[in-house]
Design an enzyme around this catalytic site. Structure first.
Site, mmCIF file in Angstrom:
data_model
loop_
_atom_site.group_PDB
_atom_site.id
_atom_site.type_symbol
_atom_site.label_atom_id
_atom_site.label_comp_id
_atom_site.label_asym_id
_atom_site.label_seq_id
_atom_site.Cartn_x
_atom_site.Cartn_y
_atom_site.Cartn_z
ATOM 1 N N GLU A 115 25.160 5.219 42.846
ATOM 2 C CA GLU A 115 25.237 6.631 43.115
ATOM 3 C C GLU A 115 25.886 7.552 41.949
ATOM 4 O O GLU A 115 26.378 8.471 42.248
ATOM 5 C CB GLU A 115 26.237 6.925 44.352
ATOM 6 C CG GLU A 115 25.940 6.099 45.641
ATOM 7 C CD GLU A 115 24.505 6.544 46.244
ATOM 8 O OE1 GLU A 115 23.984 7.403 45.875
ATOM 9 O OE2 GLU A 115 24.364 5.909 47.328
ATOM 10 N N HIS A 139 33.282 8.153 47.338
ATOM 11 C CA HIS A 139 32.221 7.748 48.282
ATOM 12 C C HIS A 139 32.752 6.555 48.982
ATOM 13 O O HIS A 139 33.063 5.551 48.783
ATOM 14 C CB HIS A 139 30.935 7.567 48.006
ATOM 15 C CG HIS A 139 29.888 6.993 48.801
ATOM 16 N ND1 HIS A 139 29.559 7.680 50.044
ATOM 17 C CD2 HIS A 139 28.875 5.903 48.745
ATOM 18 C CE1 HIS A 139 28.563 7.063 50.493
ATOM 19 N NE2 HIS A 139 28.277 5.841 49.967
ATOM 20 N N HIS A 141 32.520 4.407 53.143
ATOM 21 C CA HIS A 141 31.454 4.207 54.588
ATOM 22 C C HIS A 141 32.654 4.015 55.551
ATOM 23 O O HIS A 141 33.079 3.278 56.232
ATOM 24 C CB HIS A 141 30.815 2.947 54.426
ATOM 25 C CG HIS A 141 29.724 2.658 53.363
ATOM 26 N ND1 HIS A 141 28.805 1.514 53.155
ATOM 27 C CD2 HIS A 141 29.376 3.717 52.571
ATOM 28 C CE1 HIS A 141 28.181 1.879 52.195
ATOM 29 N NE2 HIS A 141 28.209 3.089 51.937
ATOM 30 N N GLU A 169 46.746 19.355 61.485
ATOM 31 C CA GLU A 169 46.524 19.617 60.079
ATOM 32 C C GLU A 169 45.381 19.615 59.493
ATOM 33 O O GLU A 169 45.207 20.203 58.200
ATOM 34 C CB GLU A 169 47.091 18.109 59.604
ATOM 35 C CG GLU A 169 46.405 17.047 59.844
ATOM 36 C CD GLU A 169 46.714 15.585 58.809
ATOM 37 O OE1 GLU A 169 46.589 14.579 59.438
ATOM 38 O OE2 GLU A 169 47.453 15.838 58.089
ATOM 39 N N HIS A 210 25.609 7.360 57.295
ATOM 40 C CA HIS A 210 25.762 6.571 55.994
ATOM 41 C C HIS A 210 27.290 6.574 55.406
ATOM 42 O O HIS A 210 28.068 5.350 55.434
ATOM 43 C CB HIS A 210 25.048 7.057 54.813
ATOM 44 C CG HIS A 210 25.077 6.369 53.298
ATOM 45 N ND1 HIS A 210 23.986 6.174 52.515
ATOM 46 C CD2 HIS A 210 26.184 5.727 52.626
ATOM 47 C CE1 HIS A 210 24.546 5.396 51.539
ATOM 48 N NE2 HIS A 210 25.689 5.162 51.605
#
Ligand code: 13P
Ligand code: ZN
Length: 274
Positions: A115, A139, A141, A169, A210
């Site tokens: 990525e 990133h 999952h 919040e 994803h």
């Protein structure tokens, strides 16, 4: 100084470990990158042994000659704290921002995360938008956020509003909202372009079915943002599992009142009547 003794490297390793402990990084899932400050790169440069230049797969001219600490492709977050030299690397970009080379790390071979185009395009956008302050792209999952992408419309305004409503919040932590990228093939330039387009407006973007991308100034703020969004998603999953509707919730006027006291601007586009 040894690379592993540097404070920014220690912070990176701790964040990867924290993500692993949250359960967001099965196998090699997820990736992390940090745009290294000039003086930080200088302090560890004696350890660099630059390898061959390789194409990034996209072009990030505003990041030319910058150094990044990045997780390796196929590497497990579980192992970042156990064998960091095998799991992560420092890369340098060329003067056009089109190629990278590994300067340190990945001692048993390998390459930076698949990525990398998304990370670097997000870094470029967020660096500009924050006046150089944002340095971390993450990133993960995130289980509950992913689950919601199967039952909520894949629209920024729906995800923003539903996640804001689940914890008071939330609008203070991500007042600009959150973006949603429809399902796309990961690992390439197309998903990087779509994500970085959303990152012009938001600090976090969900990848349908994803995971999520988050951006921030430092490791704490970026991890905290990911954690806050995912916690809110968990509450929404629990709520929807109990019953499909709410007996009461935070109203648009409640959000407006909160914005005044907490000195945040909440865009009206998210405060629609349902
Ligand atoms: P990498 O192992 O290449 O970082 O890929 C993991 C991932 O989460 C892809 O989206
Ligand atoms: Zn992923």
């Amino acid at each position: 100084m040894k690379v592993l003794d540097a404070e920014f490297v220690q912070g990176f390793i701790r964040m990867a470990d924290d993500g692993w402990k949250q359960g967001w990084h099965e196998r090699n899932g997820g990736n992390l990158s940090y745009r290294i400050k000039e003086q930080e790169a200088e302090s560890v440069k004696e350890n660099f042994e630059p390898k061959e230049w390789q194409p990034i797969g996209t072009s990030v001219p505003k990041l030319a000659r910058e150094y990044f600490l990045v997780t390796g492709s196929g590497k497990y977050f579980r192992n970042v704290s156990i064998k960091p030299e095998d799991s992560v690397c420092i890369i340098e970009l060329d003067d056009k921002g089109e190629n990278y080379r590994i300067a340190w790390g990945l001692v048993n071979g390998g390459r930076p995360t698949s990525e990398l185009p998304s990370h670097l395009m997000n870094h470029e956008v967020k660096m500009e938008a924050s006046g150089g302050k944002h340095r971390v792209i993450y990133h993960a999952h995130t289980t509950n956020t992913i689950a919601l992408t199967f039952v909520l419309p894949l629209e920024d305004k729906v995800f923003t509003r539903e996640l804001w409503e689940m914890a008071t919040e939330c609008p203070v932590v991500f007042p600009d909202g959150i973006g949603v990228v429809p399902w796309m093939v990961p690992g390439g330039r197309d998903i990087a372009v779509a994500t970085s387009e959303l990152m012009k407006k938001y600090d976090a973007a969900i990848w349908a079915h994803h995971g999520m991308f988050a951006s921030g100034e430092d490791f704490d703020l970026t991890f905290g943002l990911m954690h806050t969004v995912e916690k809110s998603a968990e509450i929404l999953v629990k709520m929807l599992s109990m019953r499909p509707d709410k007996l009461q919730t935070i109203t648009p006027q409640n959000f407006r009142d909160l914005a005044v006291d907490f000195h945040v601007t909440l865009p009206e586009e998210f405060l629609y009547e349902k």
